[in-house]
Design an enzyme around this catalytic site. Structure first.
Site, PDB file in Angstrom:
ATOM      1  N   ARG A 234       7.806  -5.411  -1.959  1.00  0.00           N
ATOM      2  CA  ARG A 234       9.264  -5.433  -1.844  1.00  0.00           C
ATOM      3  C   ARG A 234       9.798  -4.088  -2.338  1.00  0.00           C
ATOM      4  O   ARG A 234       9.272  -3.502  -3.297  1.00  0.00           O
ATOM      5  CB  ARG A 234       9.863  -6.563  -2.701  1.00  0.00           C
ATOM      6  CG  ARG A 234       9.640  -7.958  -2.104  1.00  0.00           C
ATOM      7  CD  ARG A 234      10.476  -8.181  -0.868  1.00  0.00           C
ATOM      8  NE  ARG A 234      10.387  -9.544  -0.346  1.00  0.00           N
ATOM      9  CZ  ARG A 234       9.519  -9.946   0.575  1.00  0.00           C
ATOM     10  NH1 ARG A 234       8.615  -9.089   1.046  1.00  0.00           N
ATOM     11  NH2 ARG A 234       9.538 -11.194   1.021  1.00  0.00           N
ATOM     12  N   GLU A 263      17.227  -2.799   2.332  1.00  0.00           N
ATOM     13  CA  GLU A 263      16.974  -3.009   3.760  1.00  0.00           C
ATOM     14  C   GLU A 263      18.166  -3.695   4.439  1.00  0.00           C
ATOM     15  O   GLU A 263      18.819  -4.531   3.809  1.00  0.00           O
ATOM     16  CB  GLU A 263      15.736  -3.927   3.914  1.00  0.00           C
ATOM     17  CG  GLU A 263      14.451  -3.322   3.429  1.00  0.00           C
ATOM     18  CD  GLU A 263      13.299  -4.308   3.481  1.00  0.00           C
ATOM     19  OE1 GLU A 263      13.413  -5.349   4.158  1.00  0.00           O
ATOM     20  OE2 GLU A 263      12.283  -4.036   2.850  1.00  0.00           O
ATOM     21  N   HIS A 281       9.683  -2.909   7.686  1.00  0.00           N
ATOM     22  CA  HIS A 281       9.275  -4.192   7.111  1.00  0.00           C
ATOM     23  C   HIS A 281       8.573  -5.012   8.172  1.00  0.00           C
ATOM     24  O   HIS A 281       8.957  -6.141   8.481  1.00  0.00           O
ATOM     25  CB  HIS A 281      10.495  -4.955   6.561  1.00  0.00           C
ATOM     26  CG  HIS A 281      10.101  -6.035   5.611  1.00  0.00           C
ATOM     27  ND1 HIS A 281      10.928  -6.515   4.616  1.00  0.00           N
ATOM     28  CD2 HIS A 281       8.962  -6.760   5.492  1.00  0.00           C
ATOM     29  CE1 HIS A 281      10.328  -7.486   3.939  1.00  0.00           C
ATOM     30  NE2 HIS A 281       9.119  -7.653   4.464  1.00  0.00           N
TER      31      HIS A 281
HETATM   32  C1  8YV Z   1       9.049 -11.174   5.914  1.00  0.00           C
HETATM   33  C2  8YV Z   1       7.464 -10.760   4.348  1.00  0.00           C
HETATM   34  O1  8YV Z   1       9.088 -12.437   5.304  1.00  0.00           O
HETATM   35  O2  8YV Z   1       6.265 -12.757   4.363  1.00  0.00           O
HETATM   36  C3  8YV Z   1       6.954 -11.991   3.687  1.00  0.00           C
HETATM   37  O3  8YV Z   1       7.270 -12.138   2.502  1.00  0.00           O
HETATM   38  O4  8YV Z   1       7.836  -9.833   3.695  1.00  0.00           O
HETATM   39  C4  8YV Z   1       7.653 -10.728   5.812  1.00  0.00           C
HETATM   40  O5  8YV Z   1       6.743 -11.493   6.492  1.00  0.00           O
HETATM   41  C5  8YV Z   1       9.743 -11.287   7.171  1.00  0.00           C
HETATM   42  O6  8YV Z   1      11.007 -11.816   6.866  1.00  0.00           O
HETATM   43  C6  8YV Z   1       9.127 -12.215   8.174  1.00  0.00           C
HETATM   44  O7  8YV Z   1      10.018 -12.097   9.281  1.00  0.00           O
END
Ligand code: 8YV
Length: 315
Positions: A234, A263, A281
């Site tokens: 993150r 983001e 991302h």
């Molecule tokens: C995002 C991610 O969730 O799984 C996670 O924690 O960072 C990514 O896969 C994304 O929002 C999936 O669309």
């Protein structure tokens, strides 16, 4: 069994949407919308939400859904969801772990290769005719035989480490406690200690308040000159201002970033750096993995509606 009412928040593939709409009585809103956009009658009766959001889901949102009992998160990271508030309200939360480990790890290693071997600049060298005009592409740096650190030896961190072992790396890692890993992998109890011993730092810890700026200016400064930072966790985990300063000064050799503090708005200071590769991302962003994530999210919703055990609860 009457179809349970589920609010779908965010984007879903046509297959996922059909699966959800066939099994449940659904109401959909975009991840940018507010629960106020959901009819009062739906908000008052909804017991589950399929959450593919990118904004905080806390007490205010939960209290708009008085019957809410399950938040099925699309993603392994659930730092947008206030777990304490969910627990206080008896709301279960599920996520979608494991199915995305390989893709996220692949992207992390791919970004390291791109930074070390200057893949983007090399592509431009060919496309823009520099090769014919200026000859040999400037020499760059190897990505094998390096001292590699993994901050957070969880499921994704382990996949990255296994990949980097094949690159003949000297492996180091930091996590809350030593893990069951090859004996040659060196454990470090703090991020600061880890940073001082590696040429590459992969950041894979979970996001959230407990890890905010875990990679602080002090930790970045402990990295040796020329070190590379790769972040697939993150944006909140790294002090982004401090990272930009060290990249601009050249003290750090480069970075590969798939996540950012704000983001999808990326700090302009990152956009002008040629020793950084930026990704939107998309760590889990393959067709196969996003379908698998959707299937796991659906399986949790289905289990809840059928009063079976949840597959991947986080609380
Ligand atoms: C995002 C991610 O969730 O799984 C996670 O924690 O960072 C990514 O896969 C994304 O929002 C999936 O669309």
């Amino acid at each position: 069994m009457s179809a349970s009412s589920v609010i779908l928040i965010g984007d879903y593939s046509p297959r996922q949407r059909q699966q959800l709409e066939t099994r449940f009585s659904t109401y959909s809103i975009s991840h940018l919308a507010s629960l106020n956009d959901v009819p009062e009658s739906v908000r008052q009766t909804c017991q589950s939400i399929a959450y593919h959001g990118h904004s905080p889901f806390g007490p205010a949102e939960m209290d708009q859904l008085p019957q809410l009992a399950l938040i099925a998160n699309f993603g392994v990271g659930y730092d947008d969801i206030d777990i304490e508030a969910a627990v206080a309200r008896g709301i279960k939360v599920t996520n979608t772990p494991n199915v995305l480990n390989d893709d996220v790890a692949d992207l992390a290693v791919g970004m390291l290769l791109a930074v070390k071997r200057q893949l983007l600049a090399g592509d431009r060298w060919v496309r823009e005719g520099e090769w014919a005009r200026r000859g040999t592409f400037p020499l760059n740096a190897n990505a094998n035989g390096l001292r590699v650190g993994v901050l957070g030896m969880g499921r994704i961190g382990r996949e990255i480490a296994d990949r980097m072992a094949a690159f003949k790396s000297e492996l180091h890692y930091q996590s809350r406690r030593p893990k069951n890993v090859p004996s040659t992998w060196q454990y470090h109890s703090t991020p600061l200690e880890l940073a001082a011993t590696v040429d590459v730092l992969f950041v894979t810890v979970v996001g959230g308040v407990d890890t905010r700026h875990l990679v602080s200016a002090k930790v970045l400064n402990a990295l040796p000159v020329g070190a590379v930072v790769i972040n697939v966790s993150r944006g909140s985990v790294i002090d982004e201002i401090a990272l930009i300063e060290q990249l601009e000064s050249g003290r750090l050799g480069g970075a590969g970033l798939d996540v950012f503090e704000n983001e999808p708005t990326v700090n302009p200071g990152l956009l002008t750096l040629d020793n950084v590769i930026l990704q939107p991302h998309q760590g889990s962003g393959t067709l196969q993995t996003r379908e698998a994530m959707g299937d796991l999210q659906f399986a949790n919703l289905d289990a809840f509606a059928a009063q079976r055990e949840l597959l991947t609860p986080v609380n």
